[in-house]
Scaffold this motif. Structure first.
Motif, PDB file in Angstrom:
ATOM      1  N   ILE A   1      23.931-174.885  44.052  1.00 35.77           N
ATOM      2  CA  ILE A   1      24.782-173.787  44.086  1.00 35.77           C
ATOM      3  C   ILE A   1      24.624-173.466  42.925  1.00 35.77           C
ATOM      4  O   ILE A   1      25.226-174.473  41.984  1.00 35.77           O
ATOM      5  N   THR A   2      24.071-172.381  42.383  1.00 37.04           N
ATOM      6  CA  THR A   2      24.413-172.026  40.764  1.00 37.04           C
ATOM      7  C   THR A   2      25.527-171.815  40.106  1.00 37.04           C
ATOM      8  O   THR A   2      26.150-171.098  39.450  1.00 37.04           O
ATOM      9  N   ILE A   3      26.763-170.446  41.254  1.00 40.72           N
ATOM     10  CA  ILE A   3      27.357-170.509  40.408  1.00 40.72           C
ATOM     11  C   ILE A   3      28.838-170.842  40.764  1.00 40.72           C
ATOM     12  O   ILE A   3      28.619-171.830  40.628  1.00 40.72           O
ATOM     13  N   THR A   4      29.346-170.390  39.931  1.00 38.67           N
ATOM     14  CA  THR A   4      30.734-171.601  39.443  1.00 38.67           C
ATOM     15  C   THR A   4      31.839-171.220  40.506  1.00 38.67           C
ATOM     16  O   THR A   4      31.536-169.989  40.726  1.00 38.67           O
TER      17      THR A   4
ATOM     18  N   LEU B   1      32.285-182.244  54.721  1.00 40.08           N
ATOM     19  CA  LEU B   1      31.806-181.105  54.723  1.00 40.08           C
ATOM     20  C   LEU B   1      31.807-180.283  55.794  1.00 40.08           C
ATOM     21  O   LEU B   1      30.775-181.364  56.663  1.00 40.08           O
ATOM     22  N   THR B   2      32.807-179.592  56.280  1.00 38.45           N
ATOM     23  CA  THR B   2      32.947-179.142  57.935  1.00 38.45           C
ATOM     24  C   THR B   2      31.770-177.803  57.787  1.00 38.45           C
ATOM     25  O   THR B   2      31.546-176.953  56.868  1.00 38.45           O
ATOM     26  N   ILE B   3      30.963-177.409  58.394  1.00 37.60           N
ATOM     27  CA  ILE B   3      30.030-176.444  58.756  1.00 37.60           C
ATOM     28  C   ILE B   3      30.191-175.705  60.325  1.00 37.60           C
ATOM     29  O   ILE B   3      29.952-176.241  61.233  1.00 37.60           O
ATOM     30  N   LEU B   4      30.684-174.643  59.860  1.00 44.75           N
ATOM     31  CA  LEU B   4      30.850-173.574  60.808  1.00 44.75           C
ATOM     32  C   LEU B   4      29.781-172.607  60.833  1.00 44.75           C
ATOM     33  O   LEU B   4      28.819-172.089  59.800  1.00 44.75           O
ATOM     34  N   TRP B   5      30.221-171.948  62.605  1.00 46.50           N
ATOM     35  CA  TRP B   5      28.282-171.016  62.653  1.00 46.50           C
ATOM     36  C   TRP B   5      28.870-169.655  63.552  1.00 46.50           C
ATOM     37  O   TRP B   5      29.170-169.716  64.088  1.00 46.50           O
TER      38      TRP B   5
ATOM     39  N   LYS C   1      21.547-167.280  61.988  1.00 48.33           N
ATOM     40  CA  LYS C   1      23.044-167.173  62.157  1.00 48.33           C
ATOM     41  C   LYS C   1      23.446-167.734  60.797  1.00 48.33           C
ATOM     42  O   LYS C   1      22.356-167.281  59.940  1.00 48.33           O
ATOM     43  N   ASP C   2      24.646-167.591  60.465  1.00 50.63           N
ATOM     44  CA  ASP C   2      25.628-166.690  59.183  1.00 50.63           C
ATOM     45  C   ASP C   2      25.850-169.279  59.230  1.00 50.63           C
ATOM     46  O   ASP C   2      27.045-169.471  60.384  1.00 50.63           O
ATOM     47  N   PHE C   3      26.348-168.979  58.254  1.00 55.20           N
ATOM     48  CA  PHE C   3      26.619-170.944  58.293  1.00 55.20           C
ATOM     49  C   PHE C   3      27.721-170.465  56.881  1.00 55.20           C
ATOM     50  O   PHE C   3      27.916-169.693  55.823  1.00 55.20           O
ATOM     51  N   LEU C   4      29.159-171.324  57.545  1.00 49.62           N
ATOM     52  CA  LEU C   4      30.312-171.586  56.078  1.00 49.62           C
ATOM     53  C   LEU C   4      30.863-173.108  56.090  1.00 49.62           C
ATOM     54  O   LEU C   4      30.815-173.672  56.916  1.00 49.62           O
TER      55      LEU C   4
ATOM     56  N   GLN D   1      26.088-169.516  53.444  1.00 52.01           N
ATOM     57  CA  GLN D   1      24.955-168.882  54.081  1.00 52.01           C
ATOM     58  C   GLN D   1      24.635-167.454  55.117  1.00 52.01           C
ATOM     59  O   GLN D   1      25.442-167.552  56.614  1.00 52.01           O
ATOM     60  N   GLN D   2      24.218-166.344  54.949  1.00 56.30           N
ATOM     61  CA  GLN D   2      24.084-165.451  56.650  1.00 56.30           C
ATOM     62  C   GLN D   2      22.490-165.140  56.195  1.00 56.30           C
ATOM     63  O   GLN D   2      21.809-165.425  55.216  1.00 56.30           O
TER      64      GLN D   2
END
Length: 185
Positions: free
Chosen positions: A116-119, A156-160, A5-8, A49-50
């Motif tokens: 999350i390490t990136i800005t 925070l909404t999590i989509l998949w 699954k991918d998650f947004l 996340q993929q």
């Protein structure tokens, strides 16, 4: 066996903000014609996340939920429009999320809680990766627009979606609420 699954993970604004951004998208389509993403619902993307293994997703979401409950909801301020460039081939026009303190600190803590390490540049995309000719037609309109909105980010909404499925439609997975619980030691 379940597929990957991918998650947004996004922050969803209230309906009024979604309607206003949709109006800007429709007005843009009237000027340049249809474009990819013109029907996407306004949101602030936090991370993507993929190819996640299904048996690892639920424990991760449970840990994330506990961390997010230690954060206060935040007042999100949107003011006017800006753009990203994609080299010489495209532009993305977006509604700017004001990241001045305390929002800057809140988004920094959110990134930390999520690992999350990136800005990230919090924003609401209006037009994504449009060609320079379309940008030249539209940018004066956006540059001169005065748009402001405020809303409280409570969750925070999590989509998949299935990673390898032919139809890549995002579906609701889980809503994680920000709370006022103290962080455990």
């Amino acid at each position: 066996m379940e597929s990957y699954k991918d998650f947004l993970m996004i922050i969803s604004p209230p309906d009024e903000v979604i309607k206003q951004i949709s109006k800007y998208k429709r007005a843009s389509a009237n000027k340049i014609g249809p474009f990819k993403g013109m029907h996407s619902i306004a949101h602030i993307s936090i991370t993507y996340q993929q190819r996640c293994k299904p048996f690892m997703a639920d424990p991760f979401m449970a840990r994330l939920e506990n961390k997010l409950q230690t954060m206060q909801p935040a007042e999100i301020y949107i003011k006017n429009f800006k753009f990203f460039t994609h080299g010489t081939v495209g532009f993305t026009i977006y509604a700017e999320v004001n990241v001045m303190p305390p929002n800057h600190n809140w988004f920094k803590l959110l990134r930390k809680q999520m690992g999350i390490t990136i800005t990230i540049v919090p924003h609401i995309t209006v037009l994504k990766n449009i060609p320079p000719s379309a940008f030249k037609k539209l940018w004066p309109y956006f540059e001169n627009s005065q748009y402001e909105a405020t809303f409280k980010a409570n969750s925070l909404t999590i989509l998949w979606r299935e990673t390898f499925a032919e139809q890549h439609e995002w579906r609701p997975y889980k809503e994680l609420f920000f709370g006022n619980r103290l962080m455990p030691f």
